[in-house]
Design an enzyme around this catalytic site. Structure first.
Site, PDB file in Angstrom:
ATOM      1  N   HIS A 156       0.810  -1.222   0.000  1.00 31.47           N
ATOM      2  CA  HIS A 156       0.000   0.000   0.000  1.00 31.47           C
ATOM      3  C   HIS A 156       0.847   1.277   0.000  1.00 31.47           C
ATOM      4  CE1 HIS A 156      -2.966  -2.987   1.347  1.00 31.47           C
ATOM      5  NE2 HIS A 156      -3.902  -2.158   0.953  1.00 31.47           N
ATOM      6  N   GLY A 205      -1.141  -2.348  -6.108  1.00 28.14           N
ATOM      7  CA  GLY A 205      -2.004  -3.349  -5.494  1.00 28.14           C
ATOM      8  C   GLY A 205      -3.333  -2.800  -5.028  1.00 28.14           C
ATOM      9  N   HIS A 206      -3.339  -1.590  -4.528  1.00 26.55           N
ATOM     10  CA  HIS A 206      -4.593  -0.924  -4.148  1.00 26.55           C
ATOM     11  C   HIS A 206      -4.606   0.427  -4.846  1.00 26.55           C
ATOM     12  CE1 HIS A 206      -8.045   0.649  -2.162  1.00 26.55           C
ATOM     13  NE2 HIS A 206      -8.053  -0.236  -1.184  1.00 26.55           N
ATOM     14  N   HIS A 270     -11.461  -6.991  -5.425  1.00 25.41           N
ATOM     15  CA  HIS A 270     -11.750  -6.139  -4.280  1.00 25.41           C
ATOM     16  C   HIS A 270     -12.544  -4.920  -4.744  1.00 25.41           C
ATOM     17  CE1 HIS A 270     -10.793  -3.205  -1.064  1.00 25.41           C
ATOM     18  NE2 HIS A 270     -10.645  -4.267  -0.283  1.00 25.41           N
ATOM     19  N   GLU A 322     -13.491  -8.946   0.456  1.00 21.23           N
ATOM     20  CA  GLU A 322     -14.262  -7.704   0.263  1.00 21.23           C
ATOM     21  C   GLU A 322     -14.493  -7.444  -1.227  1.00 21.23           C
ATOM     22  OE1 GLU A 322     -12.455  -5.347   4.143  1.00 21.23           O
ATOM     23  OE2 GLU A 322     -11.512  -5.000   2.194  1.00 21.23           O
ATOM     24  N   CYS A 413     -10.814   2.557   7.389  1.00 23.95           N
ATOM     25  CA  CYS A 413     -10.891   3.316   6.144  1.00 23.95           C
ATOM     26  C   CYS A 413     -12.266   3.926   5.927  1.00 23.95           C
ATOM     27  CB  CYS A 413     -10.518   2.418   4.974  1.00 23.95           C
ATOM     28  SG  CYS A 413     -11.439   0.869   4.893  1.00 23.95           S
TER      29      CYS A 413
END
Length: 659
Positions: A156, A205-206, A270, A322, A413
Site C-alpha cells: 500500500h 495493489g490498491h 476487491h 471484500e 478506512c
C-alpha cells in the site's frame, strides 16, 4: 476558493490550459449553498462530530504517533496496517472541504500542525511511508524488506501516496497554502523518478494513486503526473499469474490485474480497489481521449449494474476479500457491501456521467447515495458500519459488524472516507456543458454559476427525498437562452435500476408533470433529462412534480435467493423492517400479495423519516395459521441507530389464498 472543484470534482477554472477533458463540468460545491434539511444536518454533523472524532481517534490509536516516530526513525510501528497513514490524510481532506465553505481558524491551525508532523516524517528523497521509515530494517510485515517490492500486493505504498495527493490537493485549493501540497509534489516527483517504461514496473495493489496523480496534474499541468497515472493503469494484466486458477489471489482478479484494462469486461476483485481503478481510468480517458479506456469501463459498468449490485446500491458481495463475486452472486445473509465501495461507486458514476451525459449514471449514483452509502454512518456522526448488511436475524454472527455500529475499526478506512466525502456533496447537484445546465440531484440550495459568461442564480426548494414536489427559481443577470436539463429519475419512469436486475412489480400510472410560471412546460426527453429550452428571465419558476407511490420491487429470476420475495421502495429510498418497530422480530414476517403501504412522516423518529405502514403476516411455528401484524418499515439508511436486533430488506410474499 472559487475553483476548488477543479481538484475535487473535475471542474473548470484550471491553472493552465487543457486540450482535452470531461465534456461536462460539475458546478463547484463551493458555489452551491445548501439549505436542505436532509443533507445540511448530515454535513453539519460531519463538521462538528465526525471530523473531530476522526482526528481524536487518529491521535489516540497511534496513527499520529507513527508519523512522529518516523520523523526520528525510532520506535516501533504501533498500529496494525501499513495504510493507517491514510486515515490522517482522509480526515485532513474532509476538514479542508469543510473549511472551504465553513471557515474555522481553530481547525485550520490544527490541520497545519498535523501537516508539520507529516512533513517531518518524509524522507529526503520524498518517500513517505511510516510503516518502513520508523525502522527500515524491521518494517511492518506487509511492507516487504525493501521499497516497492510488495507494492503489487500488500504494501500500500502507492495507495498511501494517492490519498495524500487527494488530501493535499483539497487542502491547497481550500486554503491557498502550499505546505501540504509541497510534501505531495515531492513524493509525486519521487514516483516519476522511480516508475515508468524504462524504470520500475508495477501495477499498484490498491488503486487510488492514479486519481491522486490526476489531481496534481490538474493543479500543476505537469505532464509527468498524467503520464504516470496512465502508466500504472496500463501495467495491469502483464504479471505472471495462474490464469487457470479459480482463486482470485492466484489468478490476479483480486487486484484487477488478470488482464489489461482494455480487455476487461467484468467488475471484479476487491470492490474498493475496483471503484478507484475505474474512476482513475475515466479521469485519464477524459484527459487523453483514450477511447479503448472508455469502451472498457462502459462494459464493466454494464456488468456491475446488470449482474453484481444489491437493490440498495451495495457492491462487493463476498466477505472473503471484500470483493465482487460471480455474476448474480448476491446473497443476503452474508452480504458485505463495504461503505468505502459505496463511496467509490459514487465517484465512478459521477465520472461516467461527465463522460456521457446520461441520467442513468446519476440514477445509480442517487440510489447508492440515499441508501447503501449514508447507511455507513450513524445519525450521531460517530458510529459506523464497515459493511452494510441486507439481513440480520437473531443469532447471526457472520461478521462482527452485524452486531451493531462501531466507533472505530482496526482498519478504519470507512469512517475517514465518510468524513472526506460528505462535505463535497453539493458538488454533485449541478453540471454544465456549453449551452446546457444539468440538474442532477434534488437538494434545496442556491447555486451561483455562469452561463455564456453571465451570472445565473438557481434556487431549489423541496422536501426531497420524502416529497417529489420540486421548485426552482431561475435568476439570470440578464435574459439569456439556454437549456435547463432536469433529470427525470428512473424510479419516476417505472425503472427500479438501469438494468433488468430489479424491476417494479407493477407499473405506476402516476406520471410526473413540469410547469414553468404556472403553465405546462414544453420539453423533450433526452438521455433521461427533460430539456427545457427558452430565454430565461429573472424570476422564472419551474415546478416539477414526481409522484412517489410505494413500489414493490422484484428481483430478476436469476437471483434465486430473492425468489418469491419483494423489497419496498418509495422515491429514491429503499426500506427495511427493523426489530424495534415490529415486536422484536422481523425474520418471521411475510407480505400478502395484496398488501398496500401508506407513507407517514414522523419528525420525532430517526431525525425525521417517512415510514411505511402496511399489513403483514406473522409466521408462528406453533400455530396453524399466520397472524395479521402491522408492519412498519423505515429507510434502509437509518437502521441500527436504536440498538441491536433483526433487520430485513427482502420479504417473502404470499398469495391471498395462503393468507
Amino acid at each position: 476558493m472559487k475553483n476548488i472543484l477543479s481538484v475535487l470534482l473535475l471542474c473548470s477554472g484550471l491553472t493552465y490550459a487543457q486540450q482535452k477533458d470531461y465534456p461536462i463540468k460539475p458546478v463547484a460545491f463551493t458555489d452551491v449553498k445548501l439549505t436542505d434539511q436532509f443533507w445540511s444536518k448530515r454535513i453539519e454533523t460531519n463538521r462538528t462530530v465526525t471530523i473531530p472524532a476522526s482526528f481524536a481517534r487518529c491521535e489516540n490509536t497511534g496513527r499520529v504517533k507513527n508519523f512522529e516516530m518516523a520523523a526520528v526513525q525510532k520506535g516501533k510501528f504501533c498500529t496494525k496496517f501499513p495504510f493507517d497513514d491514510t486515515d490522517i490524510y482522509k480526515t485532513i481532506e474532509g476538514a479542508s472541504y469543510s473549511m472551504a465553505v465553513h471557515p474555522d481558524p481553530k481547525l485550520d491551525k490544527y490541520v497545519d500542525s498535523l501537516i508539520t508532523i507529516v512533513g517531518k516524517a518524509q524522507e529526503p528523497d520524498g518517500y513517505l511511508y511510516t510503516a518502513r521509515t520508523i525502522d527500515p530494517l524491521h518494517p511492518q510485515s506487509w511492507a516487504g524488506p525493501e521499497r516497492w517490492v510488495k507494492e503489487n500486493e500488500l504494501s500500500h505504498e502507492l495507495y498511501n501516496s494517492g490519498h495524500m495527493f487527494e488530501a493535499a490537493s483539497a487542502h491547497y485549493m481550500a486554503t491557498g497554502k502550499r505546505n501540504f501540497l509541497n510534501i505531495a509534489l515531492k513524493n509525486a516527483d519521487l514516483l516519476v523518478e522511480t516508475f515508468g517504461p524504462d524504470k520500475r514496473h508495477v501495477a499498484p495493489g490498491h488503486e487510488i494513486v492514479e486519481m491522486g496523480l490526476v489531481r496534481l496534474y490538474r493543479i500543476t499541468g505537469k505532464q509527468d503526473y498524467l503520464n504516470l497515472a496512465k502508466f500504472f493503469i496500463d501495467e495491469r494484466g502483464h504479471r505472471s499469474y495462474d490464469k487457470s486458477s479459480k482463486d482470485e489471489w492466484k489468478n490476479g482478479m483480486y487486484w484487477q490485474d488478470n488482464e489489461p484494462v482494455t480487455a476487461q469486461d467484468e467488475a471484479e476483485g476487491h470492490a474498493v480497489r475496483a471503484m478507484y481503478l475505474y474512476s482513475g481510468i475515466a479521469d485519464v480517458a477524459a484527459l487523453t481521449g483514450d477511447k479503448e479506456y472508455i469502451e472498457a469501463i462502459d462494459r464493466i459498468w454494464n456488468n456491475m449494474v446488470g449482474k453484481k449490485i444489491y437493490v440498495q446500491g451495495g457492491i462487493g458481495a463476498v466477505p472473503n476479500g471484500e470483493r465482487f463475486g460471480d455474476d448474480y452472486e448476491l446473497p443476503n445473509t452474508t452480504a458485505y457491501n463495504e461503505t468505502c465501495a459505496a463511496i467509490g461507486n459514487v465517484f465512478w458514476n459521477q465520472r461516467m456521467f461527465l463522460l456521457h451525459g446520461d441520467a442513468k449514471y446519476v440514477d445509480l449514483l442517487e440510489k447508492v447515495l440515499y441508501n447503501g452509502l449514508i447507511s455507513g454512518v450513524g445519525l450521531d456522526g460517530k458510529s459506523f458500519f464497515y459493511t452494510n448488511a441486507m439481513q440480520v436475524t437473531n443469532g447471526s454472527t457472520y461478521h462482527d459488524l452485524e452486531k451493531g455500529r462501531s466507533g472505530w475499526f482496526e482498519c478504519s478506512c470507512c469512517p475517514t472516507n465518510m468524513a472526506r466525502f460528505l462535505p463535497s456533496l453539493s458538488g454533485y447537484v449541478y453540471a454544465q456543458k456549453a449551452n446546457d445546465l444539468y440538474v442532477n440531484l434534488f437538494v434545496s440550495s442556491t447555486a451561483n454559476l455562469q452561463m455564456h459568461n453571465h451570472p445565473v442564480q438557481i434556487t431549489q426548494q423541496n422536501g426531497y427525498p420524502w416529497n417529489g414536489l420540486l421548485n426552482f427559481t431561475v435568476q439570470p443577470q440578464s435574459a439569456d437562452r439556454f437549456n435547463i436539463r432536469i433529470r427525470i429519475p428512473g424510479w419516476a419512469q417505472n425503472e427500479a435500476i438501469p438494468s433488468s436486475l430489479y424491476h417494479f412489480q407493477d407499473k405506476s400510472n402516476a406520471s410526473y408533470t413540469i410547469s414553468i410560471n404556472g403553465k405546462p412546460a414544453k420539453y423533450h426527453l433526452e438521455n433521461g433529462y427533460a430539456v427545457l429550452n427558452r430565454t430565461w428571465v429573472k424570476g422564472d419558476r419551474i415546478q416539477v412534480n414526481l409522484p412517489m407511490p410505494v413500489r414493490k420491487v422484484d428481483a430478476n429470476p436469476v437471483l434465486t435467493v430473492n425468489a418469491g420475495k419483494v423489497a419496498l421502495q418509495r422515491g429514491p429510498v429503499m426500506y427495511c423492517a427493523e426489530w424495534k418497530d415490529n415486536g422484536g422480530n422481523v425474520s418471521n414476517l411475510e407480505l400478502p400479495a395484496s398488501a398496500t403501504f401508506k407513507p407517514q412522516y414522523n419528525a420525532a423518529l430517526l431525525n425525521g423519516v417517512m415510514v411505511l405502514k402496511g399489513q403483514a403476516l406473522q409466521k408462528d411455528t406453533t400455530a396453524t395459521q399466520a397472524k395479521p401484524q402491522l408492519l412498519t418499515a423505515i429507510p434502509y439508511y437509518a437502521w441500527a441507530n436504536r440498538g441491536e436486533g433483526e433487520m430485513q430488506v427482502w420479504f417473502p410474499e404470499v398469495s391471498n389464498a395462503a393468507k
